[in-house]
Structure formats: C-alpha cells, structure tokens
Design a protein around this motif. Structure first.
Motif, PDB file in Angstrom:
ATOM      1  N   ILE A  42      -1.819  60.774 107.929  1.00 15.96           N
ATOM      2  CA  ILE A  42      -1.187  60.901 106.608  1.00 15.96           C
ATOM      3  C   ILE A  42      -2.012  61.805 105.717  1.00 15.96           C
ATOM      4  CG2 ILE A  42      -0.606  59.627 104.520  1.00 15.96           C
ATOM      5  CD1 ILE A  42       0.162  57.263 106.415  1.00 15.96           C
ATOM      6  N   ARG A  43      -3.333  61.624 105.709  1.00 11.74           N
ATOM      7  CA  ARG A  43      -4.194  62.450 104.866  1.00 11.74           C
ATOM      8  C   ARG A  43      -4.147  63.910 105.291  1.00 11.74           C
ATOM      9  NH1 ARG A  43      -9.965  60.014 104.505  1.00 11.74           N
ATOM     10  NH2 ARG A  43     -10.196  61.826 103.163  1.00 11.74           N
ATOM     11  N   GLU A  44      -4.117  64.156 106.588  1.00 19.09           N
ATOM     12  CA  GLU A  44      -4.059  65.540 107.076  1.00 19.09           C
ATOM     13  C   GLU A  44      -2.737  66.212 106.698  1.00 19.09           C
ATOM     14  OE1 GLU A  44      -6.190  67.722 108.737  1.00 19.09           O
ATOM     15  OE2 GLU A  44      -7.657  66.241 108.027  1.00 19.09           O
ATOM     16  N   ARG A  45      -1.648  65.484 106.788  1.00 24.84           N
ATOM     17  CA  ARG A  45      -0.343  66.076 106.455  1.00 24.84           C
ATOM     18  C   ARG A  45      -0.216  66.327 104.964  1.00 24.84           C
ATOM     19  NH1 ARG A  45       4.352  64.367 110.512  1.00 24.84           N
ATOM     20  NH2 ARG A  45       3.106  64.463 112.407  1.00 24.84           N
ATOM     21  N   GLN A  46      -0.797  65.473 104.147  1.00 23.44           N
ATOM     22  CA  GLN A  46      -0.744  65.676 102.703  1.00 23.44           C
ATOM     23  C   GLN A  46      -1.656  66.822 102.276  1.00 23.44           C
ATOM     24  OE1 GLN A  46      -1.711  61.926 100.946  1.00 23.44           O
ATOM     25  NE2 GLN A  46       0.365  61.126 101.173  1.00 23.44           N
ATOM     26  N   HIS A  47      -2.715  67.032 103.026  1.00 26.57           N
ATOM     27  CA  HIS A  47      -3.673  68.085 102.696  1.00 26.57           C
ATOM     28  C   HIS A  47      -3.061  69.485 102.893  1.00 26.57           C
ATOM     29  CE1 HIS A  47      -7.542  69.879 101.996  1.00 26.57           C
ATOM     30  NE2 HIS A  47      -7.529  70.488 103.165  1.00 26.57           N
ATOM     31  N   ARG A  48      -2.147  69.617 103.840  1.00 28.55           N
ATOM     32  CA  ARG A  48      -1.550  70.918 104.144  1.00 28.55           C
ATOM     33  C   ARG A  48      -0.509  71.295 103.179  1.00 28.55           C
ATOM     34  NH1 ARG A  48      -0.889  70.773 110.664  1.00 28.55           N
ATOM     35  NH2 ARG A  48      -3.068  70.493 111.083  1.00 28.55           N
TER      36      ARG A  48
END
Length: 48
Positions: A42-48
């Motif tokens: 979730i954090r990786e997808r929000q970061h992009r």
C-alpha cells in the motif's frame, strides 16, 4: 525492496520452524508477515 527481501527471509526461517511450533503460533506469524507485506504494498503504491 530491502523490506521484501527481509520478509521473505523471515518467512523462510519461520517455515523451517513451523514444524516445531503449535499451529496458532504459526498462524499468528503468517498473519503478521502478510500484514507487513500488505502495508508495504500500500505504501509503495501510494508513493508512486
């Protein structure tokens, strides 16, 4: 990426010990690892 490698390493260690611990302990460990991976995703997808 480091977190994924660490999670897989922990999973490998736990799979080696899963035969020696009770089922509830194994389930708690599996849920903890799954939650960690889900939060990371979730954090990786929000970061992009």
């Amino acid at each position: 990426m480091f977190f994924i490698v660490a999670a897989l390493l922990m999973l490998g260690v736990l799979l080696g010990t899963v035969a020696h611990v009770p089922v509830p302990v194994s389930l708690v460990a599996a849920i903890a690892i799954a939650a960690w991976l889900a939060i990371f995703t979730i954090r990786e997808r929000q970061h992009r």
